[in-house]
Scaffold this motif. Sequence first.
Motif, PDB file in Angstrom:
ATOM      1  N   GLU A 157     -22.164 -20.558 -67.896  1.00 37.74           N
ATOM      2  CA  GLU A 157     -21.591 -19.285 -68.362  1.00 37.74           C
ATOM      3  C   GLU A 157     -20.106 -19.214 -68.037  1.00 37.74           C
ATOM      4  O   GLU A 157     -19.326 -18.598 -68.748  1.00 37.74           O
ATOM      5  N   GLU A 158     -19.710 -19.852 -66.916  1.00 36.96           N
ATOM      6  CA  GLU A 158     -18.347 -19.623 -66.434  1.00 36.96           C
ATOM      7  C   GLU A 158     -17.293 -20.388 -67.238  1.00 36.96           C
ATOM      8  O   GLU A 158     -16.201 -19.899 -67.459  1.00 36.96           O
ATOM      9  N   ARG A 320      -7.962 -11.170 -74.176  1.00 34.62           N
ATOM     10  CA  ARG A 320      -9.096 -10.263 -74.437  1.00 34.62           C
ATOM     11  C   ARG A 320      -8.616  -8.892 -74.899  1.00 34.62           C
ATOM     12  O   ARG A 320      -7.562  -8.420 -74.481  1.00 34.62           O
ATOM     13  N   ALA A 386     -15.451  -8.165 -68.673  1.00 35.92           N
ATOM     14  CA  ALA A 386     -15.867  -9.571 -68.568  1.00 35.92           C
ATOM     15  C   ALA A 386     -16.797  -9.904 -69.718  1.00 35.92           C
ATOM     16  O   ALA A 386     -17.505  -9.028 -70.222  1.00 35.92           O
ATOM     17  N   PHE A 387     -16.826 -11.176 -70.125  1.00 37.37           N
ATOM     18  CA  PHE A 387     -17.848 -11.548 -71.112  1.00 37.37           C
ATOM     19  C   PHE A 387     -19.115 -11.968 -70.379  1.00 37.37           C
ATOM     20  O   PHE A 387     -19.096 -12.288 -69.183  1.00 37.37           O
ATOM     21  N   HIS A 412     -14.602 -13.254 -59.223  1.00 38.23           N
ATOM     22  CA  HIS A 412     -13.927 -14.549 -59.402  1.00 38.23           C
ATOM     23  C   HIS A 412     -13.030 -14.786 -58.179  1.00 38.23           C
ATOM     24  O   HIS A 412     -11.876 -15.222 -58.308  1.00 38.23           O
TER      25      HIS A 412
HETATM   26  C1  GLV Z   1     -16.888 -14.426 -67.299  1.00 41.67           C
HETATM   27  O1  GLV Z   1     -16.969 -15.091 -66.288  1.00 41.67           O
HETATM   28  C2  GLV Z   1     -15.631 -13.994 -67.828  1.00 41.67           C
HETATM   29  O2  GLV Z   1     -14.637 -14.735 -67.688  1.00 41.67           O
HETATM   30  O3  GLV Z   1     -15.553 -12.877 -68.349  1.00 41.67           O
END
Ligand code: GLV
Length: 443
Positions: A157-158, A320, A386-387, A412
Amino acid sequence: MDIIHETGMGPTTMNSGTERITGTISLPTDAADRVSEARLWQRHMEMAKLGAIPDNGVNRQALSDEDIAARRLLIGWARARGFTIAQDGIGNLFVRRPGRDPDAAPVVTGSHLDSQPRGGRFDGAYGVLAGLEALEALDDARMATERPIEVVAWTNEEGGRFAPGAMGSMVFTGTRKLADCLAIADGEGLRLEDALAATLAATPVDETRDFNFPIAAYIEAHIEQGPRLEAEGVPIGVVTGIQGSRWFEVEVLGEGAHAGTAPLKTRRDALQGALAVVHALNQVMADDSDTVRFTVGRFEVTPNSPNTVAHRVLFTIDLRHPEAEVLQHLGDRVRATCEAAAGRCEVRLRETFHQNPCVFDAAVQRAISESARELALPAIHMPSGAFHDAQFLNDVCPSGMIFVPCEGGISHNPAENARPEDLAAGTRVLVQTLIRLAGGIQV
Ligand code: GLV
Ligand code: MN
Ligand code: MN
């Protein structure tokens, strides 16, 4: 208890106005009451030993030995309770608690076990461990469900080692082909194909799964990774949607030269070129409303020697925004901005990820809100910066997310922290929501 839907960030459809939910059917809370805060916390601490780094952090990057150890730990806990384990071709792991109807599509919950290189103990691990705790709480309460319930640990996922992130859920849902991921290499040049083969060989399971098997609904629990829930003293976030992301790799190419002799006027200095490019990008991304998220997180200089003019720089862009049009427009300005600013250097640009904002299913959001109310836990509706894997599942089945507070909103970062009681409260809401979605029956 009233659940207040609040306005979140920006003018997007992922935010509803203030609204009160009324008129719900109450479900018994026996299984939610069986959630063990101590067991859940203990499992987090056990998991955090795998890839532990100083200051309470975790370095458990996707498909590494530490990730394999985490998968094996999860499999061991699941087997000890009699749950069966399945895995698909990209290593997504599924822990199954059967339903009364073996042919019914499962309700799936989970998140990821991989971490950032300097990550924390809760990002991802919480959603997987909350899911396992939910299955055990259902067992302990002798609660059957019509549909099977499965806990998933999505692969990579990361995206810190093999970019981009959310790879397991993208491949599962068909957003990206497995074949297109296999040649992706990490910083040491190791191919994902080889790391994946080693992982699959080290985690034998009961069943092999196809990608994109039918799922009735998907729900993911996660720490908020932002400060809002803690600041407002609210234990539960009902996630309305996720902002969009675009990732790029920018390669700036110049010419190596002697630092003591090459005249500045004739140099093609890749590092100076890259700095000019980043400066120009910062100006394009400037935003008084502080809604745009623009990050240069990796910056590799070659040969990285004090007395040699760099001939190559590679850096990454993570961009984003909650509005698809703005994300499109800003991302589309990256190439021209890089080319104009690079001076005598050449620029090569590659987009590695483009995911538009998502809005979660209204019925799943309602199921979470109603579950929180049943448990007398205050909740607010909020978007995610965050995604998460949930945004890809949202394309193939009704999906949603439950947020719980984390300390200072820090994530993070090894300092990431959460309170045991908040993790347990989110898990209780998860149990209640799973019962709603999977059709719980007391036996
Ligand atoms: C997930 O880890 C993100 O970067 O949003
Ligand atoms: Mn995460
Ligand atoms: Mn993360």
